[in-house]
Scaffold this active site. Structure first.
Site, PDB file in Angstrom:
ATOM      1  N   TYR A   1      42.986  54.766  44.679  1.00 50.00           N
ATOM      2  CA  TYR A   1      43.567  53.677  45.064  1.00 50.00           C
ATOM      3  C   TYR A   1      44.378  53.376  46.321  1.00 50.00           C
ATOM      4  CZ  TYR A   1      46.491  49.521  45.244  1.00 50.00           C
ATOM      5  OH  TYR A   1      47.128  48.205  45.773  1.00 50.00           O
TER       6      TYR A   1
ATOM      7  N   ASP B   1      40.415  48.430  38.286  1.00 46.58           N
ATOM      8  CA  ASP B   1      40.418  47.060  38.129  1.00 46.58           C
ATOM      9  C   ASP B   1      40.465  46.330  39.711  1.00 46.58           C
ATOM     10  OD1 ASP B   1      43.182  48.519  37.686  1.00 46.58           O
ATOM     11  OD2 ASP B   1      43.618  46.556  38.771  1.00 46.58           O
TER      12      ASP B   1
ATOM     13  N   LYS C   1      43.585  50.617  29.730  1.00 44.48           N
ATOM     14  CA  LYS C   1      44.455  49.471  30.171  1.00 44.48           C
ATOM     15  C   LYS C   1      43.686  48.415  30.764  1.00 44.48           C
ATOM     16  CE  LYS C   1      47.841  48.209  33.803  1.00 44.48           C
ATOM     17  NZ  LYS C   1      48.152  48.547  34.947  1.00 44.48           N
TER      18      LYS C   1
HETATM   19  C1  B12 Z   1      42.285  40.326  45.795  1.00 37.53           C
HETATM   20  C2  B12 Z   1      43.735  40.508  45.843  1.00 37.53           C
HETATM   21  C3  B12 Z   1      44.428  41.452  45.761  1.00 37.53           C
HETATM   22  C4  B12 Z   1      43.633  42.772  46.278  1.00 37.53           C
HETATM   23  C5  B12 Z   1      43.510  42.812  47.797  1.00 37.53           C
HETATM   24  C6  B12 Z   1      42.331  43.490  48.339  1.00 37.53           C
HETATM   25  C7  B12 Z   1      41.972  43.276  49.833  1.00 37.53           C
HETATM   26  N1  B12 Z   1      41.498  44.261  50.506  1.00 37.53           N
HETATM   27  O1  B12 Z   1      42.175  42.130  50.194  1.00 37.53           O
HETATM   28  C8  B12 Z   1      44.721  43.877  45.771  1.00 37.53           C
HETATM   29  C9  B12 Z   1      44.453  44.244  44.532  1.00 37.53           C
HETATM   30  C10 B12 Z   1      44.906  45.336  46.560  1.00 37.53           C
HETATM   31  C11 B12 Z   1      45.943  43.237  45.799  1.00 37.53           C
HETATM   32  C12 B12 Z   1      47.400  43.668  45.888  1.00 37.53           C
HETATM   33  C13 B12 Z   1      48.267  43.059  45.890  1.00 37.53           C
HETATM   34  N2  B12 Z   1      48.604  41.626  45.774  1.00 37.53           N
HETATM   35 CO1  B12 Z   1      47.191  40.455  45.532  1.00 37.53          CO
HETATM   36  N3  B12 Z   1      45.842  39.277  45.080  1.00 37.53           N
HETATM   37  C14 B12 Z   1      44.443  39.084  45.182  1.00 37.53           C
HETATM   38  C15 B12 Z   1      43.871  37.770  44.833  1.00 37.53           C
HETATM   39  C16 B12 Z   1      43.479  38.181  43.305  1.00 37.53           C
HETATM   40  C17 B12 Z   1      42.728  37.127  45.490  1.00 37.53           C
HETATM   41  C18 B12 Z   1      43.199  36.973  46.820  1.00 37.53           C
HETATM   42  C19 B12 Z   1      41.580  36.828  47.377  1.00 37.53           C
HETATM   43  O2  B12 Z   1      41.039  37.964  47.691  1.00 37.53           O
HETATM   44  N4  B12 Z   1      41.355  35.481  47.548  1.00 37.53           N
HETATM   45  C20 B12 Z   1      39.894  35.057  48.132  1.00 37.53           C
HETATM   46  C21 B12 Z   1      40.035  34.974  49.809  1.00 37.53           C
HETATM   47  C22 B12 Z   1      38.641  34.621  50.214  1.00 37.53           C
HETATM   48  O3  B12 Z   1      40.736  33.769  49.819  1.00 37.53           O
HETATM   49  P1  B12 Z   1      41.963  33.501  50.963  1.00 37.53           P
HETATM   50  O4  B12 Z   1      42.601  34.864  51.149  1.00 37.53           O
HETATM   51  O5  B12 Z   1      42.613  32.531  50.411  1.00 37.53           O
HETATM   52  O6  B12 Z   1      41.157  33.190  52.161  1.00 37.53           O
HETATM   53  C23 B12 Z   1      40.585  32.242  52.539  1.00 37.53           C
HETATM   54  C24 B12 Z   1      41.313  31.299  53.340  1.00 37.53           C
HETATM   55  O7  B12 Z   1      42.867  31.068  53.011  1.00 37.53           O
HETATM   56  C25 B12 Z   1      41.282  31.439  54.806  1.00 37.53           C
HETATM   57  N5  B12 Z   1      41.963  32.343  55.350  1.00 37.53           N
HETATM   58  C26 B12 Z   1      42.638  33.456  55.017  1.00 37.53           C
HETATM   59  N6  B12 Z   1      42.969  34.203  55.954  1.00 37.53           N
HETATM   60  C27 B12 Z   1      42.689  33.600  56.973  1.00 37.53           C
HETATM   61  C28 B12 Z   1      42.695  33.907  58.476  1.00 37.53           C
HETATM   62  C29 B12 Z   1      42.172  33.278  59.377  1.00 37.53           C
HETATM   63  C30 B12 Z   1      42.496  33.702  60.875  1.00 37.53           C
HETATM   64  C31 B12 Z   1      41.463  32.073  59.092  1.00 37.53           C
HETATM   65  C32 B12 Z   1      40.889  31.507  60.170  1.00 37.53           C
HETATM   66  C33 B12 Z   1      41.395  31.747  57.780  1.00 37.53           C
HETATM   67  C34 B12 Z   1      41.803  32.506  56.878  1.00 37.53           C
HETATM   68  O8  B12 Z   1      39.818  31.737  54.664  1.00 37.53           O
HETATM   69  C35 B12 Z   1      39.393  32.604  53.758  1.00 37.53           C
HETATM   70  C36 B12 Z   1      38.260  31.900  53.319  1.00 37.53           C
HETATM   71  O9  B12 Z   1      38.173  30.668  52.756  1.00 37.53           O
HETATM   72  C37 B12 Z   1      45.037  36.928  44.666  1.00 37.53           C
HETATM   73  C38 B12 Z   1      45.244  35.963  43.640  1.00 37.53           C
HETATM   74  C39 B12 Z   1      44.319  34.885  43.648  1.00 37.53           C
HETATM   75  N7  B12 Z   1      43.500  34.531  42.743  1.00 37.53           N
HETATM   76  O10 B12 Z   1      44.404  34.336  44.727  1.00 37.53           O
HETATM   77  C40 B12 Z   1      46.243  37.947  44.630  1.00 37.53           C
HETATM   78  C41 B12 Z   1      47.599  37.553  45.115  1.00 37.53           C
HETATM   79  C42 B12 Z   1      47.215  37.008  46.615  1.00 37.53           C
HETATM   80  N8  B12 Z   1      48.271  39.048  45.353  1.00 37.53           N
HETATM   81  C43 B12 Z   1      49.396  38.784  45.309  1.00 37.53           C
HETATM   82  C44 B12 Z   1      50.389  40.143  45.278  1.00 37.53           C
HETATM   83  C45 B12 Z   1      51.722  39.883  45.093  1.00 37.53           C
HETATM   84  C46 B12 Z   1      49.995  41.372  45.729  1.00 37.53           C
HETATM   85  C47 B12 Z   1      50.554  42.556  45.675  1.00 37.53           C
HETATM   86  C48 B12 Z   1      51.858  42.411  46.384  1.00 37.53           C
HETATM   87  C49 B12 Z   1      51.296  42.951  44.246  1.00 37.53           C
HETATM   88  C50 B12 Z   1      52.055  44.064  44.220  1.00 37.53           C
HETATM   89  N9  B12 Z   1      53.310  44.198  44.329  1.00 37.53           N
HETATM   90  O11 B12 Z   1      51.308  45.155  43.642  1.00 37.53           O
HETATM   91  C51 B12 Z   1      49.745  43.731  45.936  1.00 37.53           C
HETATM   92  C52 B12 Z   1      49.900  44.175  47.169  1.00 37.53           C
HETATM   93  C53 B12 Z   1      49.353  43.722  48.237  1.00 37.53           C
HETATM   94  C54 B12 Z   1      49.736  43.774  49.701  1.00 37.53           C
HETATM   95  N10 B12 Z   1      50.546  44.961  50.079  1.00 37.53           N
HETATM   96  O12 B12 Z   1      49.702  42.794  50.502  1.00 37.53           O
HETATM   97  C55 B12 Z   1      50.255  37.577  45.117  1.00 37.53           C
HETATM   98  C56 B12 Z   1      50.774  37.102  46.232  1.00 37.53           C
HETATM   99  C57 B12 Z   1      51.993  36.107  45.909  1.00 37.53           C
HETATM  100  C58 B12 Z   1      52.347  35.089  46.786  1.00 37.53           C
HETATM  101  N11 B12 Z   1      51.878  33.689  47.136  1.00 37.53           N
HETATM  102  O13 B12 Z   1      53.174  35.556  47.515  1.00 37.53           O
HETATM  103  C59 B12 Z   1      48.767  36.805  44.610  1.00 37.53           C
HETATM  104  C60 B12 Z   1      48.769  35.305  44.829  1.00 37.53           C
HETATM  105  C61 B12 Z   1      48.676  37.082  42.948  1.00 37.53           C
HETATM  106  C62 B12 Z   1      50.069  36.513  42.274  1.00 37.53           C
HETATM  107  N12 B12 Z   1      49.950  35.453  41.785  1.00 37.53           N
HETATM  108  O14 B12 Z   1      50.905  37.224  42.329  1.00 37.53           O
HETATM  109  N13 B12 Z   1      45.753  41.608  45.702  1.00 37.53           N
HETATM  110  C1  LIG Z   2      46.843  52.511  41.069  1.00 38.56           C
HETATM  111  C2  LIG Z   2      47.726  51.479  41.770  1.00 38.56           C
HETATM  112  N1  LIG Z   2      48.863  51.931  42.559  1.00 38.56           N
HETATM  113  C3  LIG Z   2      49.676  50.783  43.217  1.00 38.56           C
HETATM  114  C4  LIG Z   2      49.151  49.497  43.111  1.00 38.56           C
HETATM  115  C5  LIG Z   2      50.186  48.666  43.778  1.00 38.56           C
HETATM  116  O1  LIG Z   2      50.054  48.463  45.178  1.00 38.56           O
HETATM  117  P1  LIG Z   2      51.282  48.927  46.012  1.00 38.56           P
HETATM  118  O2  LIG Z   2      50.816  50.222  46.691  1.00 38.56           O
HETATM  119  O3  LIG Z   2      51.423  47.770  46.988  1.00 38.56           O
HETATM  120  O4  LIG Z   2      52.340  49.353  45.297  1.00 38.56           O
HETATM  121  C6  LIG Z   2      48.253  49.176  42.183  1.00 38.56           C
HETATM  122  C7  LIG Z   2      47.935  47.748  42.201  1.00 38.56           C
HETATM  123  O5  LIG Z   2      47.687  47.152  41.240  1.00 38.56           O
HETATM  124  C8  LIG Z   2      47.255  50.139  41.626  1.00 38.56           C
HETATM  125  O6  LIG Z   2      46.368  49.628  40.983  1.00 38.56           O
END
Ligand code: B12
Ligand SMILES: Cc1ncc(COP(=O)(O)O)c(C=O)c1O
Ligand code: B12
Ligand SMILES: Cc1ncc(COP(=O)(O)O)c(C=O)c1O
Lengths: 253, 511, 253, 511
Positions: free
Chosen positions: B259, B294, B366
């Site tokens: 991860y 996941d 899980k």
């Molecule tokens: C995928 C995801 C992850 C992945 C990210 C993988 C990755 N490589 O990106 C993983 C599993 C790693 C992850 C982890 C975490 N996540 Co997360 N994640 C999501 C999730 C499920 C989807 C986000 C996404 O990919 N959307 C799809 C994209 C295409 O949409 P988008 O980002 O909105 O982008 C569009 C527009 O906004 C715009 N856009 C976005 N950026 C930009 C930039 C520019 C320049 C332009 C022009 C346009 C643009 O264009 C895009 C296309 O239309 C959301 C929940 C959800 N369903 O929304 C939570 C979510 C965003 N995560 C959240 C959180 C809290 C986390 C964690 C912090 C949780 C934790 N503490 O463990 C961690 C740590 C992440 C960190 N350090 O930032 C929260 C944020 C809450 C908030 N509003 O503050 C959410 C909303 C989930 C929740 N309800 O708690 N996450």
């Molecule tokens: C194995 C593992 N570690 C850590 C995290 C949480 O991310 P962070 O590294 O920001 O604490 C996740 C996210 O769900 C995870 O699956």
């Protein structure tokens, strides 16, 4: 017994942190989906006092309507200390035994209760829950009380029929249920009921109305003595009957 | 066993996973990292931080590294230099500045080795004690039936987290996970003390662990039900956090072999070394690990990449076994992430979930709720979560992370969690043992077999080309991570002959 | 091209009848469940301008919190005619071919774009959707445009690193994604970014920020040139780049 | 056939139902009612109302009844007195006041009989034409796959109903039902014209039928999918509304042998007579009836009273067959009403729904969503509706009435309906043919068999003691209704020898 003191005086809604004041709302606007509709949704939320606010979902429903879900921070404060709501109830809850005793002692005859759903309302489950032996939420209904004589006229009873029957039966209390609320049917029907009894020369029986959606009207507005809402139990009603019709009576401890 | 999987194919998959894992295990055995060494010190009872908040363990390891290098481990140089007796460990704080380190030899080495061994044994004894304590409480309260309900709190403030966690437990949560602040996994130290400033999560600190554990012990007693506590042994401090988890009686830890590489851009070598040591501690502490497959499905497509989840689970299993984890400690992760707009999406989810169940019959799987396809439509979200809950019950999953209808919007509110629990409770209660009436037909059986076949193919490729190459190619989560990229590589050190680690000595013996 | 005329000038929410103005809301109050809590909920709804209003659900969440669902009639009017929202967009959407042609014609070199998630935000899916060839919603990302040179720095990039790399690469535009919004992280990070670029002596590159929850802030407040929200497509961004960096250019019909 | 029901037990149940129904059928054959007679006039083309809104058919039937009695039917006296030719039917309006009725005999009777026959044949021809028209449209558009999605509109105002119905159709509704105003079933006349004043529903009037049918025809053409229209042939005017439904090409009608008795306190005899005639018209018009067993479970407990639903369905089937309805016109009703707090509630629902499916394999079953246990918690409601939708798909129900998350609060809003459709769409799409993977185990099979056994017992008792006694005893919906109680008994007339009804003559011949 009103309690106005409280530890927290001014409160706000709670999302995940004290004081964040976050709330959710949803509604439909009769406009086509698009940025302008979103701006309209934000304007409405703004007028409601939300700031900041976020449209988290918007969905066209056909060409002329858009559905919205919003989250935002409510700027209003709630003066919790100032809310004078009965913390308990203003009359004691009695056991069926106590109720029977009160009636025997004070009235020295059986108390007569007439119940009905009026207007075109056919929802009898609520009034039956209060009146029938079977009762509600584990409490037996008023029929179970030896000193209460219950006449349940059923559903869809016209107001003049009810007034006539109440007089014939010498009703001490008339219990009416109103469940259908569309276009405020429950309010109109209840006012009509109160007016009909007011027209009578005799002293009118106690008028009690019940149903799940009487939230923001008061008994005085409707012209009745008391409103009972969602989840009322028969015991609450029995206690109220004693309180209202035999105000002097006090249960022995 | 409803899918009629071919046992030969399953055995082949495991054999290939072992082959693919072997070179990585070798790598992990022959290297140490700054965090492994700091973890040793933490086990030895070194706590606290300097005035700037830098933990003493970091100060010590950095100083040892500067002065004599880490290839022999931190234990000998530190306990050689450190005069404080085993029971006045805090003495080093006063005189760290003056400590001069060398690599002791002969009798000095032996003396240091003894002192270190004693100190670490004390730490491990505390972990053992915690394990017994947990067992006792479980025996007293009885263990809740599976699937366990797993809920997260994520306010960023431990003092808001606590009442929310207690409320969640009262509402029926069996497991509480405290999400970490967004930045923590990239910190090369573990913050100190109780914290109130996290973003989207609360820092993992020993004190926060302690506070939450105590709060959950209170509520466990109130409820007569043992409420488990979870955190993250993940990121650059994976081994240390594992140690702290053991010391503070956490019950489960997020801990994955890949991860950090994929989702936090942490160096692959660093990660593989760290995960081995952290798992040895978890094994000893009786902690259940939760792996992170996941997450792949948030960046890759859940249908196309279904087999990558299986492959990763088999690798996590192999690495876990090698580090001493029993099957019942392998909380392998998977998720309900198929696009809900696809026809038969739910039946495909059932196929995947049932496949995982049958491949790992003894693992406390899980199962993670939908996240990627959760939008701002909270009603649609509530619905999707319900079907996730249903799939969990129908395929007999072990630990169900409770999905929030507001997943697409914000970190969970108190009411989100309450509604989410109502959802799970209804589903569990209403469908009862519906698994009894679930007999997969050709569609589900076919899909499961197809995913297994694709997994075997991919494993064969990885076994041949190497796991590091596969990771570099973006096999997992469509994210490419080269072996020499990412953070933390400079914290990896090849062990020298004579490397000494009093903790692994105990832990290796334990296997 | 702003449209202010509209058939319906003043609108209200719509439940099932024109003008009924009914809406739904839900929130938690940090008080114990009971009639007093309900009165507090009604008070808040009243302050928000709902009348009449009905608590249709209230549920204790532990001893200290109560969750409410309410329905009521919003007294506010929405001045739909007065909402000046761009009905279309203020710049034309271009094909990749047109974008490439514009850059070749006006700049006579490749346009340099640097992208990143800043702060501790690790959500790259959004920015990748805009930048990577794979793209979003069927549109290819900016990497696909021959005349755009894309440097995607990935996630968790610190602001000073980003500023340095942007300078080294002679960035024409810097694209930043912010998805985590808890405690307004996205707003703080973006302001920090803008401040860091403002400190530089060189003319700063175009600053574009994106993410799903920037609803109620403006680009000016943040100190950037443009905000993109939920569902943005790469083509919209490419069109904006041409519009902002090559304002003189007009596509041939 | 997944439950392995014993065919002998099923046959016994049907035999007992026929025995229980027989005396009631006899009653229905030997009586007429004011509404049956008014329906005859409506079929004969008599439309419109006087200045006070009293329909001419009421004025005529009342006058005939006053002057000569109804025991010979209204047809002969009316067409004897009425001078207008078949194609100037409105003439009676001018001179109703002057009409003097007698019971014609001899040649006069023959002439009246001919005139009446011609007029009614015209009406029935229009019904036949509508049936052909429907078949043509169905052939053109193709019939949507089952389960059909059935949605209600209930604004009280036909002009609000229309756009809502069209919106619902665009969102995927296959069937639109316009709920009636609360009071209508107790009116002993059918209101006239387009109406905007209903409470919790819109009056059933010929003009409202026509307006909605036209609106749905428009949207059907737009969508290339035939959207069915439903209303209520129920209450005191059941026969007339059935006639209007045939004349205006409605496709399904709520029509039950006992609903009016139990839930509207309409006299049992009146109801049984009216339902037979109305079903003869429905049979002719190709209209699918929907029976109302779901309602029992709003006042009785869905577990305790499960067998009363089955018993009532068997009775409705028998009465329906006797009146000429084919199996594919029998939209027997049942409902998802088990208390969601009960353990295994969903599996019990599956048992009941599967039982109904297997007992009536060719009937287009109408499955009703939860209502009784819907509260103000719209999220819990959305969840319960989802499981209802799931049960519908798993047990292969034919017509699914779409549940609203706001069922416990208000009649459906536009957005409620939209969200409800999203719910159904997701469930149908996501679970696909999950029925394929559903093989009831002992729990479900056992429950279904138990309900069937209880049904047979109850039917035996009814066959012995009489259906009227059973109704008086509160067997259905725990509501007692004595044979001589309730409204409308005074509108029942025993037929005399020589009773003439030109409609039944045609309809009976058709069987
Ligand atoms: C995928 C995801 C992850 C992945 C990210 C993988 C990755 N490589 O990106 C993983 C599993 C790693 C992850 C982890 C975490 N996540 Co997360 N994640 C999501 C999730 C499920 C989807 C986000 C996404 O990919 N959307 C799809 C994209 C295409 O949409 P988008 O980002 O909105 O982008 C569009 C527009 O906004 C715009 N856009 C976005 N950026 C930009 C930039 C520019 C320049 C332009 C022009 C346009 C643009 O264009 C895009 C296309 O239309 C959301 C929940 C959800 N369903 O929304 C939570 C979510 C965003 N995560 C959240 C959180 C809290 C986390 C964690 C912090 C949780 C934790 N503490 O463990 C961690 C740590 C992440 C960190 N350090 O930032 C929260 C944020 C809450 C908030 N509003 O503050 C959410 C909303 C989930 C929740 N309800 O708690 N996450
Ligand atoms: C194995 C593992 N570690 C850590 C995290 C949480 O991310 P962070 O590294 O920001 O604490 C996740 C996210 O769900 C995870 O699956
Ligand atoms: C059961 C039911 C029916 C049954 C009624 C059977 C019967 N014999 O009562 C049947 C199937 C016949 C029925 C029919 C209709 N119904 Co209905 N029905 C319901 C349902 C599912 C439950 C109501 C109920 O029984 N609640 C349980 C009882 C115990 O609760 P209660 O009534 O609130 O009573 C408690 C308190 O309020 C209080 N109380 C109530 N009355 C009184 C009186 C006194 C004196 C006191 C002290 C206390 C008291 O004490 C009771 C115990 O705590 C509701 C939906 C829902 N889930 O609420 C819809 C609902 C009430 N029905 C509705 C409608 C519209 C209809 C119809 C008009 C639809 C139609 N056009 O076909 C018809 C016609 C009914 C008519 N003419 O009135 C709407 C009303 C909408 C509105 N707010 O205006 C509802 C809300 C459904 C909906 N969302 O559309 N219905
Ligand atoms: C058979 C039948 N008729 C009629 C109705 C509607 O009631 P009303 O008589 O008020 O139109 C129902 C209720 O669902 C029903 O099932």
């Amino acid at each position: 017994m009103l309690t106005t003191e409280t530890r927290q005086q001014i409160i706000r809604p709670y999302g995940d942190t004290t004081g964040d004041a976050m709330i959710q709302l949803s509604f439909t606007l009769p406009v086509p989906h698009g940025p302008r509709a979103e701006a309209a949704a934000l304007q409405l939320a703004g007028k409601m006092g939300l700031d900041p606010v976020s449209v988290v979902h918007s969905k066209p429903m056909g060409p002329d309507f858009t559905f919205f879900i919003l989250y935002g921070r409510a700027s209003h404060l709630i003066d919790y200390a100032g809310i004078d709501v009965p913390e308990g109830r203003e009359y004691p809850l009695l056991t069926p035994k106590q109720v029977n005793l009160a009636i025997r002692t004070v009235l020295n005859r059986r108390l007569v209760v007439v119940g009905a759903c009026i207007g075109t309302d056919a929802h009898t489950v609520g009034i039956d829950a209060i009146l029938n032996v079977k009762g509600f939420a584990g409490e037996k209904g008023l029929e179970y009380y030896r000193e209460i004589q219950v006449h349940n006229l059923g559903a869809q009873v016209e107001v003049d029929v009810l007034v006539r029957r109440a007089r014939e039966l010498n009703a001490d209390a008339v219990l009416v249920s109103q469940v259908v609320t569309q276009k405020s049917a429950h309010v109109h029907n209840t006012k009509q009921l109160a007016a009909a009894f007011a027209e009578q020369d005799d002293p009118r029986p106690l008028l009690i109305v019940g149903g799940p959606r009487f939230d923001t009207v008061t008994a005085a507005e409707l012209g009745v003595d008391r409103i009972f809402g969602r989840g009322t139990t028969p015991g609450e009603v029995a206690g109220y009957l004693v309180h209202a019709l035999m105000p002097s009576w006090r249960p022995d401890e | 066993m409803k899918l009629g999987l071919d046992p030969g194919t399953v055995a082949t998959a495991r054999r290939l996973a072992a082959r693919a894992a072997e070179p990585i295990i070798e790598l992990a055995r022959t290297h140490t990292t700054v965090s492994v060494e700091r973890a040793v010190l933490r086990l030895a009872g070194i706590t606290g931080a300097d005035a700037d908040g830098t933990p003493w363990v970091n100060r010590i390891v950095d100083a040892v590294r500067d002065q004599v290098g880490l290839e022999h481990g931190v234990a000998l140089p530190f306990f050689d230099a450190y005069e404080g007796g085993a029971y006045e460990r805090d003495a080093y704080k006063r005189d760290l500045r003056d400590l001069r380190f060398r690599l002791p030899t002969g009798a000095a080495a032996e003396k240091a080795r003894q002192k270190a061994g004693r100190a670490v044994r004390d730490g491990i004894a505390r972990i053992d004690g915690n394990r017994r304590d947990r067992d006792k409480r479980l025996a007293e309260y009885g263990d809740p039936p599976m699937p366990w309900i797993y809920l997260i709190v994520a306010t960023g403030d431990i003092y808001e987290d606590i009442p929310q966690a207690q409320a969640a437990a009262r509402e029926g949560a069996d497991v509480i996970a405290v999400i970490r602040s967004t930045g923590q996994s990239l910190l090369d130290y573990v913050p100190e003390g109780a914290t109130r400033q996290g973003y989207a999560g609360t820092y993992a600190t020993q004190e926060n662990f302690r506070l939450m554990r105590a709060a959950l012990d209170d509520v466990s007693a109130e409820l007569g039900r043992y409420v488990r506590l979870t955190n993250y042994a993940s990121g650059l401090c994976m081994p240390e956090i594992a140690a702290l988890a053991g010391l503070e009686r956490l019950d489960m830890m997020l801990n994955d072999c890949m991860y950090g590489i994929i989702f936090r851009d942490i160096n692959p070598i660093r990660t593989f070394v760290d995960q081995r040591f952290s798992r040895q501690i978890h094994a000893r502490a009786g902690i259940v690990i939760n792996t992170g497959e996941d997450n792949y499905l948030t960046t890759a497509d859940a249908v196309d990449a279904a087999h990558t989840v299986i492959v990763s689970q088999l690798l996590n299993e192999r690495f876990g076994h090698e580090a001493g984890l029993a099957d019942r400690q392998l909380g392998l992760g998977h998720a309900f992430e198929i696009n809900p707009a696809l026809p038969d999406s739910f039946r495909m989810e059932l196929a995947h979930a049932q496949l995982v169940r049958e491949l790992f019959p003894d693992a406390p799987l899980k199962y993670m709720p939908p996240t990627k396809h959760m939008t701002g439509n909270i009603f649609a979200g509530y619905l999707l979560d319900a079907f996730f809950n249903l799939a969990g019950v129908m395929t007999d999953q072990s630990i169900i992370l409770v999905g929030m209808m507001t997943e697409g919007i914000h970190t969970p509110w108190l009411s989100d969690r309450d509604l989410a629990l109502e959802n799970v409770r209804y589903v569990r209660q209403a469908v009862g043992s519906l698994a009894e009436d679930f007999r997969p037909g050709p569609f589900i059986v076919g899909r499961a077999r197809q995913v297994l076949a694709e997994s075997v193919d991919l494993l064969a490729r990885i076994a041949d080309d190497g796991l590091l190459t596969a990771i570099a190619d973006g096999t997992f989560g469509v994210t490419r991570r080269p072996p020499d990229g990412g953070r933390g590589l400079d914290g990896v050190v090849r062990k020298a002959d004579g490397y000494h680690n009093p903790a692994t000595e105990i832990l290796d013996a334990h296997d």
